[in-house]
Design a protein around this motif. Structure first.
Motif, PDB file in Angstrom:
ATOM      1  N   UNK A   1      -0.300  -5.756   2.737  1.00 36.73           N
ATOM      2  CA  UNK A   1       0.110  -4.542   3.424  1.00 36.73           C
ATOM      3  C   UNK A   1       0.112  -4.706   4.933  1.00 36.73           C
ATOM      4  N   UNK A   2       0.772  -3.808   5.598  1.00 36.54           N
ATOM      5  CA  UNK A   2       0.786  -3.830   7.062  1.00 36.54           C
ATOM      6  C   UNK A   2      -0.442  -3.145   7.648  1.00 36.54           C
ATOM      7  N   UNK A   3      -1.116  -2.366   6.836  1.00 34.11           N
ATOM      8  CA  UNK A   3      -2.193  -1.534   7.376  1.00 34.11           C
ATOM      9  C   UNK A   3      -3.521  -2.279   7.442  1.00 34.11           C
ATOM     10  N   UNK A   4      -4.060  -2.344   8.659  1.00 32.22           N
ATOM     11  CA  UNK A   4      -5.391  -2.922   8.824  1.00 32.22           C
ATOM     12  C   UNK A   4      -6.400  -1.802   9.035  1.00 32.22           C
ATOM     13  N   UNK A   5      -6.032  -0.581   8.623  1.00 32.18           N
ATOM     14  CA  UNK A   5      -6.934   0.559   8.834  1.00 32.18           C
ATOM     15  C   UNK A   5      -8.156   0.425   7.939  1.00 32.18           C
TER      16      UNK A   5
ATOM     17  N   UNK B   1      -8.273   2.248   4.553  1.00 29.15           N
ATOM     18  CA  UNK B   1      -7.497   1.666   3.459  1.00 29.15           C
ATOM     19  C   UNK B   1      -8.244   0.497   2.830  1.00 29.15           C
TER      20      UNK B   1
ATOM     21  N   UNK C   1       0.827  -1.219   0.000  1.00 32.31           N
ATOM     22  CA  UNK C   1       0.000   0.000   0.000  1.00 32.31           C
ATOM     23  C   UNK C   1       0.857   1.263   0.000  1.00 32.31           C
ATOM     24  N   UNK C   2       1.826   1.271   0.929  1.00 29.87           N
ATOM     25  CA  UNK C   2       2.620   2.487   1.081  1.00 29.87           C
ATOM     26  C   UNK C   2       3.956   2.311   0.368  1.00 29.87           C
TER      27      UNK C   2
ATOM     28  N   UNK D   1      -3.598  -8.525   5.289  1.00 30.48           N
ATOM     29  CA  UNK D   1      -2.739  -7.810   6.227  1.00 30.48           C
ATOM     30  C   UNK D   1      -1.559  -8.723   6.540  1.00 30.48           C
TER      31      UNK D   1
END
Lengths: 454, 148
Positions: free
Chosen positions: B98-102, B105, B69-70, B119
């Protein structure tokens, strides 16, 4: 507003109200009195007028008699005849008037008697002339005239006296009315002035207070705006924590694993143990980060309130918790009967955390029993999760709900110390509260309250 | 999955360690021989659209795209948006890794038409498991139209 000031303002307003009420009462009373006074003035005039009417009627009668005696012509008797008819009625009216205020009753009665006497006298003279002809040649006529004049003078004097007394009465009554009017006036002026002053000072106090509150509100708004900015910053902070902090951890764990996979034949037992320590710790840190993010999210997520069947939700949560359970004899009693309202996802998180704690800390027991109950308490519903686990020392109960606060080591029971902090944060956001009680080695009870049915 | 599968996978990942772990995970399930690794979104698009350094690349069309993602320059969401808006690429399955579980996103990715959102777990074993599942599903089990 400080309580003294608000009491003072309230007292001022109440006083103003009381004053206005008594002023209205006084004004009403005084106006009535004033009306009564003017009625008395009117009455006095009526008495005097009536006296004069009676007197003039009597004079007419006398003049008529005189004309008749002189001319022997009946035509002159007309005013006399009219007076004979009118006078008794007019005397009666006069007596009624005097009876109203009890003034001059005696004098007026005397006048009435004298008038009737005088009328008799006139009648005797007229009758005699009819029978005996031209009366003024008769002996004793002059005496008769004289006695008639004496009665007439007497009447005149009495009328004069009464008129004089009535005039004085009138003057006295007018004076009283005037005094009352002026005292009423001063009452009204003084009273209204006081009311105005009281209202003005209350008004000033209230205006000041309103200004103060507006200022406080503006300050609160500024603080809220600042908080919003801080919140945004925290959000982006936790975002980068979630992304950037986990990446190196993944590398630590991944590369340790790769090392283990590719070089296990070169590494001895101790080398493999050290590698395992690295992996366990990176895992632990990963868990800490996840929990911290969960904690941050539990405070940030907007609440979506709905009616929740807590009984069903507890069963659902227990199913998830029990899926990782390794104890063969766990008993779960769901005795919840009352529904509640709240954010379903967050309340489920609460139940998950509390149930997994209950299971975790009762697992050392041979027969763990976990139960959930519900009851009404102060317009809210109180849910309690009870276990018969190892319990905790109530001396440290205040530390239970702090972030990263634990009463056991992670060797005794795994965990990071965030679960209960999340529980408390979620429940407080719902307007409820969390409490915990325990007896060491006998079990714990965790309760949380939520709003009842909508 | 015993025999090696001849599939090309495009991996866009700025972290060399994450890229290496991912490649290792793919190797464990026999999907290794053709992983093209690019370090940012711009390179990923260049590869897909045969631009820049990839203007003369061999006709290795990826059967799966793994997107971080980033990333520097062009981030994963932008790459995803471009892929799903172009006729030439929109049929290729895209998996966010990705690392983001927001929540924001995840929502944004699905709005842009992502096929999966994973994730990355911190633990290596679980990471391998996740990547293997997604890799197997999208390259072997999932059927895409032949004439695209």
């Amino acid at each position: 507003m400080n309580p003294n000031k608000s009491w003072l303002t309230l007292a001022g307003l109440l006083l103003a109200l009381t004053l206005l009420l008594s002023l209205s009462y006084i004004t009403y009373n005084r106006t009535n009195q004033f009306l009564a006074s003017s009625r008395w003035v009117d009455h006095t005039y009526q008495v005097i007028l009536q006296l004069n009417t009676v007197l003039s009627e009597l004079k007419d009668a006398e003049t008529g008699q005189r004309g008749y005696l002189l001319s022997n012509n009946d035509l002159f008797l007309a005013p006399y005849n009219k007076a004979v008819i009118n006078l008794p009625r007019q005397i009666k009216q006069l007596q009624d008037l005097s009876a109203q205020d009890q003034a001059d009753v005696e004098a007026i009665n005397t006048i009435s008697d004298l008038i009737l006497q005088r009328l008799d006298h006139l009648k005797v003279n007229i009758d005699r002339q009819r029978q005996e002809g031209q009366l003024f040649n008769h002996p004793g006529f002059t005496e008769s005239l004289e006695s008639g004049k004496a009665i007439m003078d007497n009447i005149r004097n009495l009328v004069g006296d009464i008129s004089f007394r009535q005039q004085r009465l009138l003057a006295d009554r007018a004076k009283v009315a005037e005094r009352e009017a002026s005292s009423t006036l001063s009452w009204i002026v003084f009273g209204n002035l006081t009311v105005v002053i009281l209202l003005m000072s209350s008004f000033i106090v209230i205006i000041k207070e309103v200004k103060k509150r507006m200022l406080a509100q503006r300050e609160a708004e500024q603080v809220a705006a600042q908080l919003q900015v801080t919140n945004k910053e925290l959000e982006s902070f936790s975002y980068s924590v979630s992304h950037d902090l986990r990446s190196p951890l993944r590398a630590i764990d991944g590369y340790s694993r790769m090392l283990e996979e590719d070089y296990s034949d070169i590494l001895d037992q101790e080398g493999l143990r050290l590698l395992e320590v690295v992996r366990v710790n990176s895992k632990k840190m990963g868990q800490l980060i996840d929990d911290l993010l969960n904690f941050a999210r539990s405070g940030r997520k907007e609440l979506v309130l709905e009616e929740i069947d807590i009984r069903a939700l507890a069963n659902e949560a227990w199913k998830e918790v029990n899926a990782e359970n390794k104890h063969p004899d766990v008993q779960f009693n769901n005795q919840v009967s009352l529904p509640s309202q709240g954010d379903k996802a967050l309340i489920k998180q609460v139940l998950l955390n509390l149930l997994s704690n209950a299971l975790k800390y009762s697992s050392p027991k041979a027969m763990p029993i976990i139960s959930v109950t519900s009851e009404h308490a102060n317009n809210q519903v109180l849910y309690t999760i009870t276990d018969n686990g190892v319990g905790f020392d109530m001396t440290y109960a205040h530390k239970l709900f702090g972030v990263f606060q634990r009463l056991h080591t992670s060797e005794e029971f795994p965990g990071t110390g965030v679960g209960l902090a999340i529980v408390q944060r979620i429940i407080v956001r719902h307007g409820g509260s969390v409490t915990a009680t325990s007896i060491l080695e006998q079990g714990s009870a965790f309760s949380f309250s939520l709003p009842g049915r909508m | 999955m015993d025999q090696m599968q001849e599939v090309t996978i495009l991996l866009a990942e700025d972290s060399p360690t994450d890229a290496e772990i991912t490649k290792r995970a793919l190797k464990k399930i026999g999907l290794t021989n053709k992983v093209i690794w690019v370090v940012n979104g711009q390179e990923a698009l260049d590869y897909l659209l045969r631009a820049g350094t990839y203007a003369n690349r061999a006709s290795d069309e990826p059967k799966l795209i793994l997107l971080d993602l980033k990333m520097p320059k062009v981030d994963g969401l932008e790459v995803l948006q471009t892929i799903k808006s172009l006729d030439a690429t929109k049929h290729i399955p895209v998996v966010m890794l990705t690392s983001s579980a927001e929540e924001q996103d995840i929502v944004k990715s699905y709005q842009l038409g992502v096929n999966s959102y994973l994730v990355k777990p911190v633990e290596f074993d679980r990471f391998v498991e996740e990547v293997a599942k997604a890799g197997c599903y999208w390259t072997i089990m999932n059927k895409t139209p032949l004439m695209m």
